[in-house]
Design a protein around this motif. Structure first.
Motif, short mmCIF file in Angstrom:
data_model
loop_
_atom_site.label_atom_id
_atom_site.label_comp_id
_atom_site.label_asym_id
_atom_site.label_seq_id
_atom_site.Cartn_x
_atom_site.Cartn_y
_atom_site.Cartn_z
N MET A 162 0.84 -1.18 0.00
CA MET A 162 0.00 0.00 0.00
C MET A 162 0.88 1.23 0.00
SD MET A 162 -3.37 0.83 0.74
CE MET A 162 -4.17 2.34 1.07
N ASP A 176 2.07 4.77 1.10
CA ASP A 176 1.96 5.57 2.31
C ASP A 176 1.97 7.05 1.96
OD1 ASP A 176 4.60 6.15 1.76
OD2 ASP A 176 5.42 5.00 3.42
N ASP A 215 4.85 8.26 -0.28
CA ASP A 215 4.70 7.91 -1.70
C ASP A 215 3.74 8.86 -2.40
OD1 ASP A 215 6.41 5.70 -1.45
OD2 ASP A 215 4.76 4.38 -0.89
N THR A 268 -2.86 -4.03 3.15
CA THR A 268 -1.56 -3.56 3.63
C THR A 268 -0.51 -4.61 3.34
OG1 THR A 268 -1.83 -4.52 5.83
CG2 THR A 268 -2.66 -2.27 5.50
N ARG A 269 0.72 -4.22 3.40
CA ARG A 269 1.83 -5.16 3.19
C ARG A 269 1.80 -6.24 4.25
NH1 ARG A 269 4.55 -7.17 -0.81
NH2 ARG A 269 6.60 -7.84 -0.21
N GLU A 270 1.46 -5.85 5.48
CA GLU A 270 1.39 -6.83 6.58
C GLU A 270 0.32 -7.88 6.30
OE1 GLU A 270 0.06 -6.90 11.24
OE2 GLU A 270 1.07 -5.10 10.50
N GLU A 271 -0.86 -7.45 5.84
CA GLU A 271 -1.92 -8.40 5.51
C GLU A 271 -1.49 -9.32 4.37
OE1 GLU A 271 -6.10 -6.16 6.32
OE2 GLU A 271 -4.78 -5.25 4.83
N PHE A 272 -0.82 -8.77 3.39
CA PHE A 272 -0.33 -9.56 2.26
C PHE A 272 0.67 -10.61 2.74
CE2 PHE A 272 2.75 -10.36 -1.11
CZ PHE A 272 1.92 -10.76 -2.13
N ASP A 273 1.61 -10.21 3.60
CA ASP A 273 2.61 -11.14 4.11
C ASP A 273 1.97 -12.26 4.93
OD1 ASP A 273 4.61 -9.70 2.87
OD2 ASP A 273 5.18 -8.59 4.68
N THR A 325 0.39 -14.65 2.53
CA THR A 325 1.44 -15.40 1.83
C THR A 325 1.94 -16.55 2.70
OG1 THR A 325 2.10 -13.44 0.60
CG2 THR A 325 3.70 -15.23 0.72
#
Length: 85
Positions: free
Chosen positions: A1, A3, A6, A48-53, A56
């Motif tokens: 995502m 921030d 960006d 979010t990147r955390e949710e994606f990780d 995964t």
């Protein structure tokens, strides 16, 4: 995502495309570009990147379990074939 930093960088790039004669408007344009970009991104279905990780890692564990079960089924099928012969 993306921030806030960006979004700010994209807004600055857009402002840099404005002709020099409109230098007074740069800050207003930067603020407007930032607001429009932020609002547009909020409407997208992003994670979010955390949710994606997390997802995964969950997928990797699930894949490992499926592979173990496939191996076990193959072993049982082999055993059943040997006993049936």
């Amino acid at each position: 995502m993306m921030d806030r930093q960006d979004i700010d960088q994209i807004a600055l790039r857009l402002v840099s495309l404005v002709p020099p004669g409109l230098a007074q408007a740069h800050q207003d344009l930067r603020t407007n570009f930032h607001d429009v970009l932020a609002q547009g991104l909020r409407h997208l279905d992003l994670v979010t990147r955390e949710e994606f990780d997390v997802q995964t890692q969950l997928l990797a564990r699930t894949r490992a379990k499926v592979e173990a079960l496939e191996k076990r089924i193959a072993e049982l099928e082999t055993m059943a074939a040997v006993r049936g012969s």
